[in-house]
Scaffold this motif. Structure first.
Motif: not given
Length: 363
Positions: A268-273
């Motif tokens: 999720s963090s990668l997608l947000v980033y």
């Protein structure tokens, strides 16, 4: 009792006895219906002129004949008190031997005679009385039973307490002969159903709960091997083992679940980033709404494309841009303009472009 299960003492006059008589001479005997004498119940006569007498079928099931001297002379120098002349049966601990029931002292206990032939009931080591107000209520183990699970057989958690001349007849479910005492101990230790082993003259009996007809007497011989849990092992050790295994499984599941959760969180963090980076990049590609320090109008790409007729007439070319001729209309007035089109966006090129615009706007 309406139903007689077994007789723990009998006059052997079944079908012929009619009445029990306690006469003035102190004899207790049985007569037939025609009055003929059949059998003595108690033959220790005591003169009614010298003693008060009574016969009581007492709480432990024993019929006791008591006498009390009427005078000091009849007491023969003894203290004037009630004393036992006779008791039937002579040893109820050994007399009770039915295939059902708990005998005079209750299940898991043992019986022996105390002072004045009084019936005494006690519990083996590791056991306690069920009802402290009733000495014949039986005993219960103070430890957890042996686990029958093969993974936690607990043979190292149990030991034996030896009791000489002790037995619980008719509670056995297995018998072995011509064996040693050590072998008898081990075969009981390996059997989770075995509560007590009796070893006598090379013979071994395994007993299971509930133990019945327990008795202690010098005539019994041998010894009882009473299996109890070691005092240095907690009563729930086997449960603890299972609990520990369960705890490990739970911890593993939690860790696995946590790992999955962390993976999802990372994704999720990668997608947000990635979304933020693309948006930032997009914002960098778009012209600023207002150029800091400049009071100029902002034109859209479509407007500039129309003003230059699709960037048709080239006026000049540089390292990273091309200048085109264009016409901008404002209140029906046509203004000739030069439109500079960047070939690539780089930090230096963008800064250079801003500097040029600032310089032009000041002239």
């Amino acid at each position: 009792m309406d139903n007689v299960i077994f007789a723990y003492w009998s006059t052997q006059t079944v079908g012929t006895g009619f009445q029990v008589i306690f006469n003035q001479s102190g004899y207790i005997f049985l007569v037939a219906q025609n009055g003929s004498f059949l059998n003595y119940v108690a033959s220790n006569a005591a003169s009614s002129s010298q003693f008060y007498q009574r016969a009581i079928l007492e709480y432990d099931g024993v019929l006791r004949h008591y006498v009390y001297p009427k005078s000091a002379n009849s007491a023969g120098g003894r203290a004037r008190a009630w004393s036992i002349m006779d008791f039937i049966p002579s040893n109820i601990c050994l007399s009770v031997g039915g295939s059902t029931g708990a005998n005079a002292c209750g299940f898991n206990s043992f019986c022996y005679l105390g002072t004045d032939q009084m019936t005494m009931c006690d519990c083996p080591t590791g056991y306690s009385i069920i009802d402290p107000n009733d000495r014949m209520s039986g005993c219960k183990p103070n430890f957890a039973a042996q686990n029958c699970d093969k993974e936690a057989h607990e043979t190292d958690h149990f030991t034996f307490n030896d009791m000489l001349n002790t037995d619980w007849p008719l509670s056995d479910y297995a018998y072995f002969h011509s064996v040693t005492e050590d072998w008898c101990r081990q075969v009981c230790l390996n059997d989770c159903f075995c509560a007590v082993a009796i070893y006598r003259n090379g013979n071994c009996w395994k007993k299971r709960y509930p133990l019945s007809n327990g008795r202690v007497n010098d005539n019994i011989g041998g010894k009882a091997l009473i299996k109890i849990r070691n005092t240095n092992v907690t009563a729930n050790s086997s449960v603890s083992k299972k609990s520990n295994r369960s705890t490990l499984i739970i911890i593993g599941s939690v860790l696995l679940g946590s790992s999955t959760f962390l993976n999802l969180l990372l994704l999720s963090s990668l997608l947000v980033y990635a979304f933020y980076f693309n948006r930032l990049k997009s914002n960098r590609l778009q012209p600023n709404q207002v150029l800091p320090g400049l009071n100029v109008r902002r034109f859209s790409f479509k407007e500039l494309q129309g003003a230059t007729n699709g960037f048709n007439e080239e006026l000049g070319r540089g390292a990273c841009s091309t200048v085109y001729k264009g016409i901008l209309k404002n209140d029906n007035i046509e203004n000739a303009v030069a439109v500079k089109k960047l070939h690539k966006i780089a930090t230096e090129g963008e800064q250079e472009f801003k500097a040029e615009v600032c310089s032009i706007s000041k002239d």
